[in-house]
Design an enzyme around this catalytic site. Sequence first.
Site, PDB file in Angstrom:
ATOM      1  N   PRO A   1      69.818  14.654   9.675  1.00 49.14           N
ATOM      2  CG  PRO A   1      70.540  14.810  11.891  1.00 49.14           C
ATOM      3  CD  PRO A   1      70.267  13.824  10.804  1.00 49.14           C
ATOM      4  CE1 TYR A   2      76.636  17.232   5.046  1.00 45.13           C
ATOM      5  CE2 TYR A   2      75.471  15.935   3.395  1.00 45.13           C
ATOM      6  CZ  TYR A   2      76.502  16.792   3.745  1.00 45.13           C
ATOM      7  OH  TYR A   2      77.389  17.218   2.771  1.00 45.13           O
TER       8      TYR A   2
END
Length: 255
Positions: A149-150
């Site tokens: 996600p990052y």
Amino acid sequence: MELKDKVVVITGGSGGIGRAMAKAFLAQGAKAVMLADLDAAAVSAAAKEIGCDGMACDVTQEAQVQALVKATVDKYGPIDLFCSNAGAGGKGVLTDAPNEVWQKQWELHVMSHLYAARAVLPSMIERGSGYLLNTASAAGLLAALGSGPYTVTKAAAVKFAEFLSITHGDQGIKVSVLCPQGVNTAMAPRSLGDGQTDGIIEPEQLAQTVVETLREERFYVLPHPEVGEYVRRKGEDVDRWLGGMRRLRRKSQGG
């Protein structure tokens, strides 16, 4: 951009990168710095320590970003530089990262930049000048192993900054995107992973790189200069780069 006499807003400003940039900008003679952060007590304490202004703001809420901009303009006048800096880590890869993590990362690392641009661009375009500095990450240019996600949302942040520059550069709007590796903040890794960072630097060192990059009005802000070379190699042969990253992932997992 020279920072002397400039009005600056910094989100994610209560500590780490945001606090260091505020100090550096004031040392360069900025007229005013408005810090913003989700934690009202923390941003108030940071502003008092630094000698600037501060207010609470949830950057994932567009109305609060608009209120931040209005409060700054009402007190200090037009904003010259908006640093959309708030961010947080997001663990997991694909199946082990729930939808809620992906959504929160998207709102924090992408939509917050959109809200900031919407809030300040009309007046900047009218004046024919203004600067947007968006904090992304070296992960957005390359990859952070084990943090899907990052990595993905930071890549979107880089692309959004590119799109801003393409769309509004001819209207006098300057854009830079900050892409560090490890920085000694609350988000820094406690140890250096295999090939994932070329060293953890202090926020003050990063802030000086930001000042220099703003002065030269370059797009990439790279406190770890090695990142530029990695991006060049990736561009030359992305298949080779992907193979290297897979090898790095296997090594980090003990494979």
